[in-house]
Design a protein around this motif. Structure first.
Motif, PDB file in Angstrom:
ATOM      1  N   ARG A 291       0.846  -1.211   0.000  1.00 36.63           N
ATOM      2  CA  ARG A 291       0.000   0.000   0.000  1.00 36.63           C
ATOM      3  C   ARG A 291       0.879   1.259   0.000  1.00 36.63           C
ATOM      4  O   ARG A 291       0.613   2.219  -0.706  1.00 36.63           O
ATOM      5  CB  ARG A 291      -0.917  -0.009   1.222  1.00 36.63           C
ATOM      6  N   LYS A 292       1.967   1.193   0.763  1.00 36.84           N
ATOM      7  CA  LYS A 292       2.855   2.357   0.887  1.00 36.84           C
ATOM      8  C   LYS A 292       3.643   2.579  -0.408  1.00 36.84           C
ATOM      9  O   LYS A 292       3.641   3.672  -0.966  1.00 36.84           O
ATOM     10  CB  LYS A 292       3.848   2.109   2.035  1.00 36.84           C
ATOM     11  N   VAL A 293       4.276   1.510  -0.881  1.00 35.84           N
ATOM     12  CA  VAL A 293       5.121   1.640  -2.075  1.00 35.84           C
ATOM     13  C   VAL A 293       4.268   1.973  -3.299  1.00 35.84           C
ATOM     14  O   VAL A 293       4.631   2.806  -4.123  1.00 35.84           O
ATOM     15  CB  VAL A 293       5.935   0.338  -2.307  1.00 35.84           C
ATOM     16  N   GLY A 294       3.105   1.324  -3.404  1.00 38.25           N
ATOM     17  CA  GLY A 294       2.238   1.550  -4.563  1.00 38.25           C
ATOM     18  C   GLY A 294       1.365   2.778  -4.414  1.00 38.25           C
ATOM     19  O   GLY A 294       0.572   3.099  -5.284  1.00 38.25           O
ATOM     20  N   PHE A 295       1.490   3.469  -3.302  1.00 41.39           N
ATOM     21  CA  PHE A 295       0.648   4.610  -2.952  1.00 41.39           C
ATOM     22  C   PHE A 295      -0.819   4.262  -3.224  1.00 41.39           C
ATOM     23  O   PHE A 295      -1.506   4.888  -4.025  1.00 41.39           O
ATOM     24  CB  PHE A 295       1.087   5.890  -3.692  1.00 41.39           C
ATOM     25  N   GLU A 296      -1.289   3.242  -2.520  1.00 41.25           N
ATOM     26  CA  GLU A 296      -2.630   2.715  -2.760  1.00 41.25           C
ATOM     27  C   GLU A 296      -3.672   3.389  -1.862  1.00 41.25           C
ATOM     28  O   GLU A 296      -4.090   2.859  -0.833  1.00 41.25           O
ATOM     29  CB  GLU A 296      -2.635   1.185  -2.578  1.00 41.25           C
ATOM     30  N   PHE A 297      -4.058   4.571  -2.305  1.00 44.99           N
ATOM     31  CA  PHE A 297      -5.121   5.331  -1.633  1.00 44.99           C
ATOM     32  C   PHE A 297      -6.086   5.805  -2.715  1.00 44.99           C
ATOM     33  O   PHE A 297      -5.639   6.240  -3.777  1.00 44.99           O
ATOM     34  CB  PHE A 297      -4.535   6.515  -0.853  1.00 44.99           C
ATOM     35  N   GLY A 298      -7.390   5.691  -2.471  1.00 43.95           N
ATOM     36  CA  GLY A 298      -8.396   6.005  -3.483  1.00 43.95           C
ATOM     37  C   GLY A 298      -8.217   7.402  -4.083  1.00 43.95           C
ATOM     38  O   GLY A 298      -8.028   8.363  -3.345  1.00 43.95           O
ATOM     39  N   ALA A 299      -8.263   7.465  -5.425  1.00 36.88           N
ATOM     40  CA  ALA A 299      -8.091   8.751  -6.112  1.00 36.88           C
ATOM     41  C   ALA A 299      -9.308   9.650  -5.899  1.00 36.88           C
ATOM     42  O   ALA A 299      -9.203  10.871  -5.968  1.00 36.88           O
ATOM     43  CB  ALA A 299      -7.854   8.509  -7.601  1.00 36.88           C
ATOM     44  N   VAL A 300     -10.484   9.062  -5.607  1.00 37.54           N
ATOM     45  CA  VAL A 300     -11.712   9.846  -5.444  1.00 37.54           C
ATOM     46  C   VAL A 300     -11.972  10.148  -3.969  1.00 37.54           C
ATOM     47  O   VAL A 300     -12.211  11.277  -3.571  1.00 37.54           O
ATOM     48  CB  VAL A 300     -12.929   9.085  -6.036  1.00 37.54           C
ATOM     49  N   THR A 301     -11.900   9.089  -3.149  1.00 36.60           N
ATOM     50  CA  THR A 301     -12.308   9.254  -1.753  1.00 36.60           C
ATOM     51  C   THR A 301     -11.118   9.321  -0.790  1.00 36.60           C
ATOM     52  O   THR A 301     -11.310   9.615   0.395  1.00 36.60           O
ATOM     53  CB  THR A 301     -13.209   8.067  -1.328  1.00 36.60           C
ATOM     54  N   GLY A 302      -9.926   9.014  -1.273  1.00 37.09           N
ATOM     55  CA  GLY A 302      -8.732   9.030  -0.421  1.00 37.09           C
ATOM     56  C   GLY A 302      -8.664   7.836   0.528  1.00 37.09           C
ATOM     57  O   GLY A 302      -7.744   7.732   1.335  1.00 37.09           O
ATOM     58  N   ARG A 303      -9.627   6.919   0.431  1.00 40.42           N
ATOM     59  CA  ARG A 303      -9.632   5.753   1.336  1.00 40.42           C
ATOM     60  C   ARG A 303      -8.425   4.850   1.049  1.00 40.42           C
ATOM     61  O   ARG A 303      -8.058   4.665  -0.116  1.00 40.42           O
ATOM     62  CB  ARG A 303     -10.899   4.909   1.107  1.00 40.42           C
ATOM     63  N   PRO A 304      -7.821   4.250   2.102  1.00 46.32           N
ATOM     64  CA  PRO A 304      -6.736   3.295   1.839  1.00 46.32           C
ATOM     65  C   PRO A 304      -7.280   2.109   1.060  1.00 46.32           C
ATOM     66  O   PRO A 304      -8.374   1.621   1.355  1.00 46.32           O
ATOM     67  CB  PRO A 304      -6.276   2.858   3.235  1.00 46.32           C
ATOM     68  N   ARG A 305      -6.548   1.672   0.058  1.00 44.04           N
ATOM     69  CA  ARG A 305      -7.005   0.509  -0.701  1.00 44.04           C
ATOM     70  C   ARG A 305      -6.525  -0.755  -0.016  1.00 44.04           C
ATOM     71  O   ARG A 305      -5.404  -0.800   0.489  1.00 44.04           O
ATOM     72  CB  ARG A 305      -6.436   0.562  -2.127  1.00 44.04           C
ATOM     73  N   ARG A 306      -7.371  -1.766  -0.016  1.00 46.91           N
ATOM     74  CA  ARG A 306      -6.964  -3.079   0.488  1.00 46.91           C
ATOM     75  C   ARG A 306      -5.994  -3.667  -0.544  1.00 46.91           C
ATOM     76  O   ARG A 306      -6.172  -3.447  -1.746  1.00 46.91           O
ATOM     77  CB  ARG A 306      -8.200  -3.974   0.637  1.00 46.91           C
ATOM     78  N   THR A 307      -4.987  -4.404  -0.073  1.00 42.84           N
ATOM     79  CA  THR A 307      -3.986  -4.911  -1.013  1.00 42.84           C
ATOM     80  C   THR A 307      -3.814  -6.421  -0.870  1.00 42.84           C
ATOM     81  O   THR A 307      -4.084  -6.985   0.196  1.00 42.84           O
ATOM     82  CB  THR A 307      -2.609  -4.251  -0.751  1.00 42.84           C
ATOM     83  N   GLY A 308      -3.347  -7.057  -1.932  1.00 40.74           N
ATOM     84  CA  GLY A 308      -3.128  -8.504  -1.885  1.00 40.74           C
ATOM     85  C   GLY A 308      -2.407  -8.989  -3.131  1.00 40.74           C
ATOM     86  O   GLY A 308      -2.079  -8.208  -4.027  1.00 40.74           O
TER      87      GLY A 308
END
Ligand code: GDP
Ligand code: IMO
Ligand code: MG
Length: 429
Positions: A291-308
Motif C-alpha cells: 500500500r505504501k510503495v504503490g501509494f494505494e489510496f483512493g483517487a476519489v475518496t482518499g480511502r486506503p485501498r486493500r492490497t493482496g
C-alpha cells in the motif's frame, strides 16, 4: 476501422487512466461509456497530477474529440467543476461532448446513496463512493430518469423533477427522517446548467458510428472493472453499470462487430477499495508495504485501498467475459525488492474441493482459500526499463507466468506512473 477498448480486470484502479492517456495521443475519439464520477483516473504529466472522474482521460492529449456517451451517468455539477480545473491549468476543453441520452445524477440520487449506506452496518455496507451512481442507474432502468436532453426542455424538466420529488421527498421525510428538497431550487439550478452546457450536448452515437465507418481511431475508456460489474462481479459489492467490453455496445451505441482491440488492464498485484470479498487479500505488514510503495489510496475518496497478491483465477474470469486480446500489466515496479511473489492459481472451497474457476456465490467466496504458486522476485530498479529485455529475468518470468496461465499476450508493461514509463512490446496503432 480501428477501435480500442481499455477495461479494468480487477476491482478498479488498475491504471486505466494512465494507459488511456498514453493511447489517446493517437486517437481521434476517446469515449467513456459507463459509470460516472465514481471513477478516479490519474494521469501524470511531468510534475502535474490530474485526477479525471467524468472526463475521458484522453482530454489532455487527444487532438480529436472526447465524448461522454449515453451509458455514463452524469453529475453536471461535477462535470463543470472538472472542466474548470483543466481550463485553470491553461488547457482547452472545447473538444468535450456529452450524449443527449446520458442520464443526469440529481441531488436526490446523491442523498439516497448516502442515506442508504449510513443505514447498512459492518460488512453489509457496500462502501460506495456516495456519488449517486446506483440510484441514478435505478431511475434509468425504472424509466423515470432525467436525461441530458431534458435539461434543454423547461416543460419536460419541470414535469420530471416534480414527479421524482414526490416520491423521493416522501422517502426522505417518512422513511429516513431527513429534510425534503425544494422544487424551485432544483428546477432553476438544473435549467441554468442545461443552458450552460447546451453546446456540448450532442448525439454521440451518430458521430461515433460515422467515425467508425470512416476508419478513425476510437478509444473507449472503461471505468471501474470486471470484478465490480453489476452482472459478473462480486454482487452485491459491485457498481451499478457494466464496465466490460460488452458495456461499450449499449453504453456508446456501437455494434459488437465494430470492436477490435480489447485491452485489459491489471495490476501486478490486487487492490480493492470498498467492501466485498477479496480472496488474496493480505492483512499483514507486507500488505501495508505494498500500500505504501504503490501509494494505494483512493483517487476519489482518499480511502486506503486493500492490497493482496495477484489472483489469476479471477483474472481468467475477467478476461473470458471481456474477450481480452491484449493485456496490460501495471505497477510491476511496486513488486521490486520482494524476495518471493505469490500468485493465486486455484481456490480451495470450504468443503476441500480444488477449483480454478470463479464463483457466482459471493458468500462462498469469503470462505475460499487461494492456492498459491511462488515465484522468485528481483531487486533491480525497473522504473527506467523501456524494452522487455531490460527487465530482470525474474520480472520477465513473472510476466510470462501470467501470459501462460491466461493464454493472452502482455503487450504493455507499466513500470511507473509517468506517461513514458512503459515497455511496449507491440505497437497497436
Ligand atoms: P484507474 O482508476 O484505473 O485509472 O487507476 P487510478 O488512477 O485510480 O490508480 C492507479 C494509480 O497508480 C495512480 O496513482 C497512477 O498514477 C499509478 N500508476 C499507474 N501505473 C503505474 C505504474 O506502472 N507504476 C506505479 N508505481 N504507479 C502507477
Ligand atoms: P476507477 O474507474 C475502485 C467501488 C466503490 C464501491 C463499489 C460501488 O477509478 O477504477 P459506487 O459508488 O460505484 O456505487 O460504488 O465500487 N468503486 C470503485 N473502486 N475504482 C473505481 O473506479 C470505483 N468506482 C466504484 O468503492 O466498493
Ligand atoms: Mg481509479
Amino acid at each position: 476501422m480501428s477501435t480500442y477498448v481499455v477495461v479494468g480486470l480487477q476491482y478498479g484502479d488498475e491504471g486505466k487512466g494512465k494507459i488511456t492517456d498514453v493511447l489517446s495521443a493517437k486517437s481521434d475519439y476517446v469515449v467513456r461509456f459507463q459509470g460516472g464520477n465514481n471513477a478516479g483516473h490519474t494521469v501524470y504529466v511531468g510534475e502535474h497530477k490530474f485526477v479525471l472522474s467524468l472526463l475521458p482521460s484522453g482530454v489532455l492529449q487527444c487532438k480529436g474529440k472526447c465524448m461522454i456517451a449515453n451509458g455514463v451517468v452524469v453529475d453536471p455539477k461535477a462535470f463543470i467543476s472538472e472542466i474548470e480545473k483543466i481550463e485553470e491549468k491553461g488547457m482547452s476543453t472545447d473538444h468535450v461532448f456529452i450524449s443527449r441520452r446520458a442520464h443526469v445524477i440529481m441531488p436526490y440520487h446523491i442523498l439516497l446513496d448516502t442515506y442508504r449506506e449510513a443505514e447498512l452496518h459492518g460488512d453489509k455496507q457496500i462502501g460506495t463512493t456516495k456519488r449517486g451512481i446506483g440510484p441514478c442507474y435505478e431511475d434509468k432502468i425504472a424509466r423515470v430518469g432525467i436525461r441530458m436532453i431534458d435539461l434543454l426542455n423547461p416543460e419536460v424538466l419541470k414535469e420530471k423533477i416534480q414527479t421524482n420529488l414526490k416520491l423521493k421527498n416522501a422517502l426522505f421525510e417518512k422513511y429516513y427522517g431527513k429534510p425534503v428538497l425544494d422544487f424551485d431550487e432544483i428546477y432553476n439550478e438544473y435549467l441554468a446548467i442545461g443552458e450552460k452546457l447546451k453546446h456540448r450536448i450532442v448525439d454521440t452515437e451518430l458521430e461515433l458510428n460515422e467515425a467508425i465507418k470512416a476508419g478513425k481511431n476510437i478509444l473507449f475508456e472503461g471505468a471501474q472493472a470486471l470484478m465490480l460489474d453489476i452482472d459478473f462481479g462480486t454482487y452485491p459489492f459491485v457498481t451499478s453499470s457494466s464496465p466490460s467490453t460488452g458495456g461499450v455496445c449499449t453504453g456508446a451505441g456501437v455494434p459488437p462487430t465494430a470492436l477490435q482491440n480489447l485491452i485489459g488492464v491489471a495490476k501486478a498485484y490486487t487492490t480493492r477499495v470498498g467492501n466485498g470479498p477479496f480472496p488474496t487479500e493480505l492483512h499483514d505488514e507486507l500488505g501495508e508495504q505494498i500500500r505504501k510503495v504503490g501509494f494505494e489510496f483512493g483517487a476519489v475518496t482518499g480511502r486506503p485501498r486493500r492490497t493482496g497478491w495477484l489472483d489469476l483465477v479471477s483474472l481468467k474470469h475477467a478476461c473470458m467475459i471481456n474477450g481480452i486480446n491484449n493485456l496490460v500489466i501495471t505497477k510491476l515496479d511496486v513488486l521490486t525488492g520482494l524476495k518471493t511473489i505469490k500468485v493465486a492459481t486455484k481456490y480451495k472451497t470450504e468443503d476441500g474441493k480444488i477449483i480454478d474457476y470463479f464463483t457466482s456465490s459471493t458468500t462462498k467466496l469469503y470462505k475460499y482459500e487461494p492456492i498459491y504458486e511462488e515465484l522468485e522476485g528481483w531487486t533491480e530498479d525497473i522504473t527506467n526499463a523501456r524494452s522487455y529485455d531490460e527487465l530482470p529475468e525474474n520480472a520477465r518470468r513473472y510476466i510470462e507466468f501470467i501470459e501462460n496461465y491466461l493464454g493472452i499476450n502482455v503487450y504493455l508493461v507499466s513500470v511507473g506512473p509517468e506517461r513514458t514509463q512503459n515497455i511496449i512490446r507491440k505497437e497497436l496503432f
